[in-house]
Design an enzyme around this catalytic site. Structure first.
Site, PDB file in Angstrom:
ATOM      1  N   GLU A 127     -46.789 -37.798  10.094  1.00  0.00           N
ATOM      2  CA  GLU A 127     -46.262 -38.699  11.128  1.00  0.00           C
ATOM      3  C   GLU A 127     -45.659 -39.976  10.537  1.00  0.00           C
ATOM      4  O   GLU A 127     -44.906 -40.662  11.211  1.00  0.00           O
ATOM      5  CB  GLU A 127     -47.352 -39.017  12.157  1.00  0.00           C
ATOM      6  N   TYR A 150     -50.339 -45.849  15.423  1.00  0.00           N
ATOM      7  CA  TYR A 150     -51.144 -45.005  14.516  1.00  0.00           C
ATOM      8  C   TYR A 150     -50.376 -44.699  13.239  1.00  0.00           C
ATOM      9  O   TYR A 150     -50.846 -44.959  12.129  1.00  0.00           O
ATOM     10  CB  TYR A 150     -51.540 -43.688  15.221  1.00  0.00           C
ATOM     11  N   LYS A 154     -50.936 -45.844   9.279  1.00  0.00           N
ATOM     12  CA  LYS A 154     -51.105 -44.878   8.170  1.00  0.00           C
ATOM     13  C   LYS A 154     -50.049 -45.125   7.089  1.00  0.00           C
ATOM     14  O   LYS A 154     -50.330 -45.021   5.894  1.00  0.00           O
ATOM     15  CB  LYS A 154     -51.007 -43.431   8.679  1.00  0.00           C
TER      16      LYS A 154
HETATM   17  P1  NAD Z   1     -61.235 -37.891  13.385  1.00  0.00           P
HETATM   18  O1  NAD Z   1     -60.797 -38.943  14.341  1.00  0.00           O
HETATM   19  O2  NAD Z   1     -61.777 -36.615  13.876  1.00  0.00           O
HETATM   20  O3  NAD Z   1     -62.357 -38.509  12.391  1.00  0.00           O
HETATM   21  C1  NAD Z   1     -62.251 -39.781  11.822  1.00  0.00           C
HETATM   22  C2  NAD Z   1     -63.595 -40.094  11.163  1.00  0.00           C
HETATM   23  O4  NAD Z   1     -63.503 -41.384  10.543  1.00  0.00           O
HETATM   24  C3  NAD Z   1     -64.759 -40.174  12.160  1.00  0.00           C
HETATM   25  O5  NAD Z   1     -65.891 -39.491  11.646  1.00  0.00           O
HETATM   26  C4  NAD Z   1     -65.041 -41.660  12.279  1.00  0.00           C
HETATM   27  O6  NAD Z   1     -66.403 -41.960  12.569  1.00  0.00           O
HETATM   28  C5  NAD Z   1     -64.647 -42.141  10.884  1.00  0.00           C
HETATM   29  N1  NAD Z   1     -64.278 -43.564  10.856  1.00  0.00           N
HETATM   30  C6  NAD Z   1     -63.428 -44.214  11.715  1.00  0.00           C
HETATM   31  N2  NAD Z   1     -63.367 -45.519  11.389  1.00  0.00           N
HETATM   32  C7  NAD Z   1     -64.162 -45.693  10.313  1.00  0.00           C
HETATM   33  C8  NAD Z   1     -64.502 -46.817   9.517  1.00  0.00           C
HETATM   34  N3  NAD Z   1     -63.996 -48.037   9.783  1.00  0.00           N
HETATM   35  N4  NAD Z   1     -65.339 -46.635   8.476  1.00  0.00           N
HETATM   36  C9  NAD Z   1     -65.875 -45.417   8.204  1.00  0.00           C
HETATM   37  N5  NAD Z   1     -65.609 -44.320   8.939  1.00  0.00           N
HETATM   38  C10 NAD Z   1     -64.764 -44.462   9.977  1.00  0.00           C
HETATM   39  O7  NAD Z   1     -59.976 -37.683  12.432  1.00  0.00           O
HETATM   40  P2  NAD Z   1     -59.391 -36.358  11.754  1.00  0.00           P
HETATM   41  O8  NAD Z   1     -58.500 -35.680  12.711  1.00  0.00           O
HETATM   42  O9  NAD Z   1     -60.507 -35.618  11.122  1.00  0.00           O
HETATM   43  O10 NAD Z   1     -58.465 -37.012  10.635  1.00  0.00           O
HETATM   44  C11 NAD Z   1     -58.982 -37.306   9.326  1.00  0.00           C
HETATM   45  C12 NAD Z   1     -57.873 -37.879   8.466  1.00  0.00           C
HETATM   46  O11 NAD Z   1     -56.803 -36.946   8.368  1.00  0.00           O
HETATM   47  C13 NAD Z   1     -57.250 -39.167   9.021  1.00  0.00           C
HETATM   48  O12 NAD Z   1     -57.004 -40.043   7.944  1.00  0.00           O
HETATM   49  C14 NAD Z   1     -55.951 -38.706   9.663  1.00  0.00           C
HETATM   50  O13 NAD Z   1     -54.989 -39.732   9.651  1.00  0.00           O
HETATM   51  C15 NAD Z   1     -55.567 -37.565   8.743  1.00  0.00           C
HETATM   52  N6  NAD Z   1     -54.733 -36.508   9.346  1.00  0.00           N
HETATM   53  C16 NAD Z   1     -55.090 -35.934  10.538  1.00  0.00           C
HETATM   54  C17 NAD Z   1     -54.324 -34.898  11.065  1.00  0.00           C
HETATM   55  C18 NAD Z   1     -54.717 -34.211  12.358  1.00  0.00           C
HETATM   56  O14 NAD Z   1     -53.982 -33.342  12.825  1.00  0.00           O
HETATM   57  N7  NAD Z   1     -55.862 -34.502  12.961  1.00  0.00           N
HETATM   58  C19 NAD Z   1     -53.176 -34.465  10.387  1.00  0.00           C
HETATM   59  C20 NAD Z   1     -52.834 -35.074   9.171  1.00  0.00           C
HETATM   60  C21 NAD Z   1     -53.635 -36.089   8.662  1.00  0.00           C
HETATM   61  P1  TYD Z   2     -51.812 -34.735  19.542  1.00  0.00           P
HETATM   62  O1  TYD Z   2     -52.825 -33.629  19.446  1.00  0.00           O
HETATM   63  O2  TYD Z   2     -52.227 -36.029  20.151  1.00  0.00           O
HETATM   64  O3  TYD Z   2     -51.238 -34.937  18.062  1.00  0.00           O
HETATM   65  P2  TYD Z   2     -49.987 -35.852  17.548  1.00  0.00           P
HETATM   66  O4  TYD Z   2     -49.482 -36.666  18.655  1.00  0.00           O
HETATM   67  O5  TYD Z   2     -50.644 -36.691  16.500  1.00  0.00           O
HETATM   68  O6  TYD Z   2     -48.985 -34.885  17.023  1.00  0.00           O
HETATM   69  O7  TYD Z   2     -50.565 -34.189  20.358  1.00  0.00           O
HETATM   70  C1  TYD Z   2     -49.839 -33.062  19.939  1.00  0.00           C
HETATM   71  C2  TYD Z   2     -48.680 -32.896  20.871  1.00  0.00           C
HETATM   72  O8  TYD Z   2     -49.156 -32.563  22.182  1.00  0.00           O
HETATM   73  C3  TYD Z   2     -47.851 -34.161  21.052  1.00  0.00           C
HETATM   74  O9  TYD Z   2     -46.479 -33.795  21.163  1.00  0.00           O
HETATM   75  C4  TYD Z   2     -48.348 -34.749  22.364  1.00  0.00           C
HETATM   76  C5  TYD Z   2     -48.733 -33.513  23.167  1.00  0.00           C
HETATM   77  N1  TYD Z   2     -49.861 -33.680  24.126  1.00  0.00           N
HETATM   78  C6  TYD Z   2     -49.726 -33.277  25.452  1.00  0.00           C
HETATM   79  O10 TYD Z   2     -48.660 -32.776  25.866  1.00  0.00           O
HETATM   80  N2  TYD Z   2     -50.783 -33.433  26.309  1.00  0.00           N
HETATM   81  C7  TYD Z   2     -51.954 -33.978  25.906  1.00  0.00           C
HETATM   82  O11 TYD Z   2     -52.898 -34.132  26.744  1.00  0.00           O
HETATM   83  C8  TYD Z   2     -52.098 -34.367  24.534  1.00  0.00           C
HETATM   84  C9  TYD Z   2     -53.380 -34.973  24.029  1.00  0.00           C
HETATM   85  C10 TYD Z   2     -51.019 -34.194  23.666  1.00  0.00           C
END
Ligand code: NAD
Ligand code: TYD
Length: 346
Positions: A127, A150, A154
């Site tokens: 992103e 967000y 990042k």
């Molecule tokens: P998540 O929101 O499920 O988990 C985040 C974790 O970080 C939680 O356990 C929370 O308690 C902890 N946390 C938050 N603030 C904190 C702090 N100040 N100190 C210590 N711990 C803290 O997130 P996720 O989806 O597992 O994402 C993990 C990482 O991967 C993030 O850095 C995110 O940017 C990155 N990422 C996520 C996706 C995705 O699709 N979810 C994709 C690419 C990268």
């Molecule tokens: P999301 O899972 O929040 O991931 P990101 O925005 O980080 O890619 O959303 C994925 C896609 O789905 C995004 O285009 C927004 C859309 N979306 C919905 O249409 N409805 C929803 O309730 C949510 C949470 C996301």
């Protein structure tokens, strides 16, 4: 190798903790997590008694907490998953995003520099590159053009991490992965939110026209790439990680309904997300070439496994759906569409 994994109680971090302990018998893990709404020790229950594993509750943005965990000794490497991660929450209030993602990363970088770690893997996201048109894919040298608070936070942490490489020679490696899905994902993100609503015959809120495109990767595949970055990533480099499975949101939602045998009449189009990125796609030629890495799990298989996990983990779901989740759902989705019939489960 003893690895400090931050955010190891969240969705992807907990998957990585389980993955590294399963695949590297010699590894030790300290899971350092603040346990925000997104952190859940249930996610790491299966490793809790492993003698190679230790949990420390702490805040990456609190220098005393971070100092304490480093002074416990012996940390060879850091993998920084800890972050505030949900775009809609960042639109609501950017402050926790700047605090954790920017200041928290700086705090960890300072401690890693002081203790001379052998590798610092910063877990970033596709992103940070912003939005694509209908063609093309993000490369590691694509411009950084984040759209949401967000992704901007990042991008800030990525820049800071690289500045520590350039300025102090800290061995920083950055991974930028596409959208993850799989078991244990908090139901604020698209796939688990839709699965949970569909299982309960509740409306599925699709933003805008539903044609935004995301590239979906099963979270174990991301863990495999992060472990490779930890072991083989070159300091000062970025590695994009993706699966090649590009899907519009509406197609993802339809597939969930099909697998669950639920009617498409549950789909409800709602107000779009402001600044909504239209399309993400990843060029993975670098990790194919350098690591011989490619995704192995097809989207349909991964999605079916994920749905099965949510179907059979009602106790996990029940705990997640606490008062703060209901409050969040009501606030976000009532605002999105006043006509949305449902504002949270009974
Ligand atoms: P998540 O929101 O499920 O988990 C985040 C974790 O970080 C939680 O356990 C929370 O308690 C902890 N946390 C938050 N603030 C904190 C702090 N100040 N100190 C210590 N711990 C803290 O997130 P996720 O989806 O597992 O994402 C993990 C990482 O991967 C993030 O850095 C995110 O940017 C990155 N990422 C996520 C996706 C995705 O699709 N979810 C994709 C690419 C990268
Ligand atoms: P999301 O899972 O929040 O991931 P990101 O925005 O980080 O890619 O959303 C994925 C896609 O789905 C995004 O285009 C927004 C859309 N979306 C919905 O249409 N409805 C929803 O309730 C949510 C949470 C996301």
């Amino acid at each position: 190798m003893k690895v400090l994994v931050t955010g190891g109680a969240g969705f992807i971090g907990s998957g990585f903790v389980r993955y590294i302990l399963r695949n590297r018998p010699e590894a030790g893990v300290i899971n350092f997590d603040l346990l925000t709404y997104a952190g859940n020790l249930r996610n790491v229950e299966e490793v809790a008694r492993d003698p190679r594993y230790r949990f420390v509750r702490g805040d990456i943005a609190n220098a005393d907490d971070v100092r304490g965990v480093f002074e416990g000794g012996g940390i060879d490497a850091v993998v920084n998953f800890a972050a505030e991660t949900h775009v809609d929450r960042s639109i609501d209030d950017a402050s926790p995003f700047v605090r954790t993602n920017v200041l928290g990363t700086q705090c960890l970088l300072d401690a890693a520099k002081k203790h001379g770690v052998a590798k610092f893997v910063q877990i970033s996201t596709d992103e940070v590159y912003g939005s694509l048109g209908p063609e093309g894919a993000f490369r590691e040298d694509s411009p950084i053009e984040p759209s949401s608070p967000y992704s901007a936070s990042k991008a800030g942490s990525d820049h800071l991490a690289f500045s520590y490489f350039k300025t102090y020679g800290l061995p920083v490696v950055i991974t930028r992965c596409s959208n993850n899905y799989g078991p244990y994902q908090f139901p604020e993100k698209l796939i688990p939110l839709m699965i949970m609503n569909a299982m309960d015959d509740k409306p599925l809120p699709v933003y805008g026209d539903g044609k935004n495109v995301r590239e979906w990767i099963f979270t174990d595949e991301h863990s495999r790439a992060v472990l490779t970055a930890l072991e083989r990533g070159n300091p000062g480099e970025v590695y994009n990680v993706g699966s090649g499975y590009e899907m519009t949101n509406i197609d993802v939602v339809r597939e969930i309904l099909r697998i669950l045998g639920k009617p498409e009449s549950l789909i409800k189009y709602v107000k779009d997300r402001p600044g909504h990125d239209r399309r993400y796609a990843i060029d993975t030629s670098k990790i194919r070439r350098e690591w011989n890495w490619s995704a192995e799990i097809g989207f349909s298989d991964g999605l079916a496994q994920t749905i099965e996990w949510y179907r059979t983990h009602q106790d996990w779901i029940r705990e997640i759906r606490d008062a703060s989740y209901l409050n969040y759902y009501e606030r976000m989705y009532t605002r999105r569409d006043q006509t949305l019939a449902w504002s949270g489960p009974e």
